[in-house]
Design a protein around this motif. Structure first.
Motif, mmCIF file in Angstrom:
data_model
loop_
_atom_site.group_PDB
_atom_site.id
_atom_site.type_symbol
_atom_site.label_atom_id
_atom_site.label_comp_id
_atom_site.label_asym_id
_atom_site.label_seq_id
_atom_site.Cartn_x
_atom_site.Cartn_y
_atom_site.Cartn_z
ATOM 1 N N GLU A 253 49.091 45.961 52.271
ATOM 2 C CA GLU A 253 48.010 44.975 52.402
ATOM 3 C C GLU A 253 46.889 45.264 51.404
ATOM 4 O OE1 GLU A 253 48.166 42.312 54.003
ATOM 5 O OE2 GLU A 253 49.075 42.500 55.987
ATOM 6 N N ASN A 254 46.550 46.533 51.235
ATOM 7 C CA ASN A 254 45.492 46.909 50.288
ATOM 8 C C ASN A 254 45.894 46.577 48.854
ATOM 9 O OD1 ASN A 254 44.036 47.907 52.468
ATOM 10 N ND2 ASN A 254 44.619 50.033 52.104
ATOM 11 N N ILE A 255 47.156 46.854 48.523
ATOM 12 C CA ILE A 255 47.650 46.559 47.175
ATOM 13 C C ILE A 255 47.623 45.062 46.906
ATOM 14 C CG2 ILE A 255 49.750 46.561 45.748
ATOM 15 C CD1 ILE A 255 50.367 49.338 46.992
ATOM 16 N N LEU A 256 48.079 44.265 47.877
ATOM 17 C CA LEU A 256 48.067 42.814 47.705
ATOM 18 C C LEU A 256 46.647 42.288 47.518
ATOM 19 C CD1 LEU A 256 50.740 41.752 50.360
ATOM 20 C CD2 LEU A 256 50.950 41.565 47.882
ATOM 21 N N GLU A 257 45.717 42.850 48.276
ATOM 22 C CA GLU A 257 44.320 42.418 48.156
ATOM 23 C C GLU A 257 43.761 42.787 46.789
ATOM 24 O OE1 GLU A 257 40.010 42.892 50.440
ATOM 25 O OE2 GLU A 257 41.811 43.826 51.289
ATOM 26 N N GLU A 258 44.100 44.000 46.320
ATOM 27 C CA GLU A 258 43.596 44.441 45.018
ATOM 28 C C GLU A 258 44.214 43.639 43.880
ATOM 29 O OE1 GLU A 258 43.232 48.552 42.371
ATOM 30 O OE2 GLU A 258 43.784 48.654 44.498
ATOM 31 N N MET A 259 45.493 43.286 44.025
ATOM 32 C CA MET A 259 46.160 42.504 42.988
ATOM 33 C C MET A 259 45.622 41.082 42.926
ATOM 34 S SD MET A 259 50.111 43.786 43.529
ATOM 35 C CE MET A 259 50.837 42.838 42.194
ATOM 36 N N GLY A 260 45.226 40.531 44.070
ATOM 37 C CA GLY A 260 44.686 39.184 44.114
ATOM 38 C C GLY A 260 45.774 38.123 44.028
ATOM 39 N N ASP A 261 45.367 36.872 44.178
ATOM 40 C CA ASP A 261 46.313 35.763 44.189
ATOM 41 C C ASP A 261 46.677 35.280 42.787
ATOM 42 O OD1 ASP A 261 46.430 35.713 46.976
ATOM 43 O OD2 ASP A 261 44.704 34.378 47.125
#
Length: 212
Positions: free
Chosen positions: A27-35
């Motif tokens: 979840e943290n990685i997805l948030e950091e990577m962004g949409d």
């Protein structure tokens, strides 16, 4: 010393595999990577793969997605396109980002939603993967219960339908019954390369008007 995600560079056409990644770390990685990113992720039971597609991959993805949209609209079938939205289920410890995806039979369940949570939402009725540099992870889609998966390779389109929890290859699409989807996608993607996108799409619309 811990590395930050922005310090890691994955070149187009390559993948990076990480192990022992917890759900919270995902979840943290997805948030950091962004949409707004080119990279795609695939996660299964602690294994995280980050892939960066080549430009031709993105072009084919857009072309096939456009063909599907034109066909659905001409057939007056309600749908909700969800592009490369992350499909994830924490309980199943699975997450995957298709190249593009569509809610068709279940479109009403996701109207107005910007994100999909497969803990509560149904999976998309159709997911599409373009395999130019990477191998589609069938297990993710099988476990998440995506009923129909298209894989487009240099050899053309393949259709897989979920039966008893496993994909079997099919010559037809349950979402487009009695329509020669494989032949149409293969022909008009090639036309895009030879005649250009605009002409190919006009030809495709004309085929629909003459044959459906």
């Amino acid at each position: 010393m811990l590395l930050k995600l922005q310090q890691i560079i994955v070149k187009p056409g390559h993948q990076m595999l990480l192990k022992d990644i917890s759900w919270q770390q995902l979840e943290n990685i997805l948030e950091e990577m962004g949409d707004k990113r080119a990279a795609r992720i695939s996660y299964s039971n602690g294994w995280l793969e980050i892939m960066v597609p080549l430009p031709e991959h993105e072009k084919d993805k857009e072309l096939i997605g456009d063909l599907v949209k034109i066909l659905l609209e001409k057939l007056q079938i309600d749908f909700e396109p969800f592009g490369s939205s992350t499909l994830k289920n924490e309980r199943m410890r699975q997450a995957v980002e298709p190249d593009t995806s569509f809610y068709i039979q279940n479109h009403a369940a996701v109207i107005g939603k910007n994100r999909i949570d497969l803990n509560i939402d149904p999976p998309p009725d159709l997911a599409i993967e373009v395999d130019i540099t990477s191998r589609t992870r069938f297990n993710n889609y099988e476990i998440l219960g995506v009923p129909e998966l298209w894989r487009y390779t240099k050899q053309g389109l393949e259709i897989f339908v979920l039966q008893d929890g496993k994909y079997i290859q099919s010559q037809s699409s349950p979402n487009f019954f009695n329509i020669p989807i494989i032949e149409l996608v293969n022909e008009y993607v090639q036309q895009c390369l030879t005649s250009g996108r605009s002409q190919a799409m006009r030809n495709f619309r004309k085929w629909i008007e003459n044959n459906l």
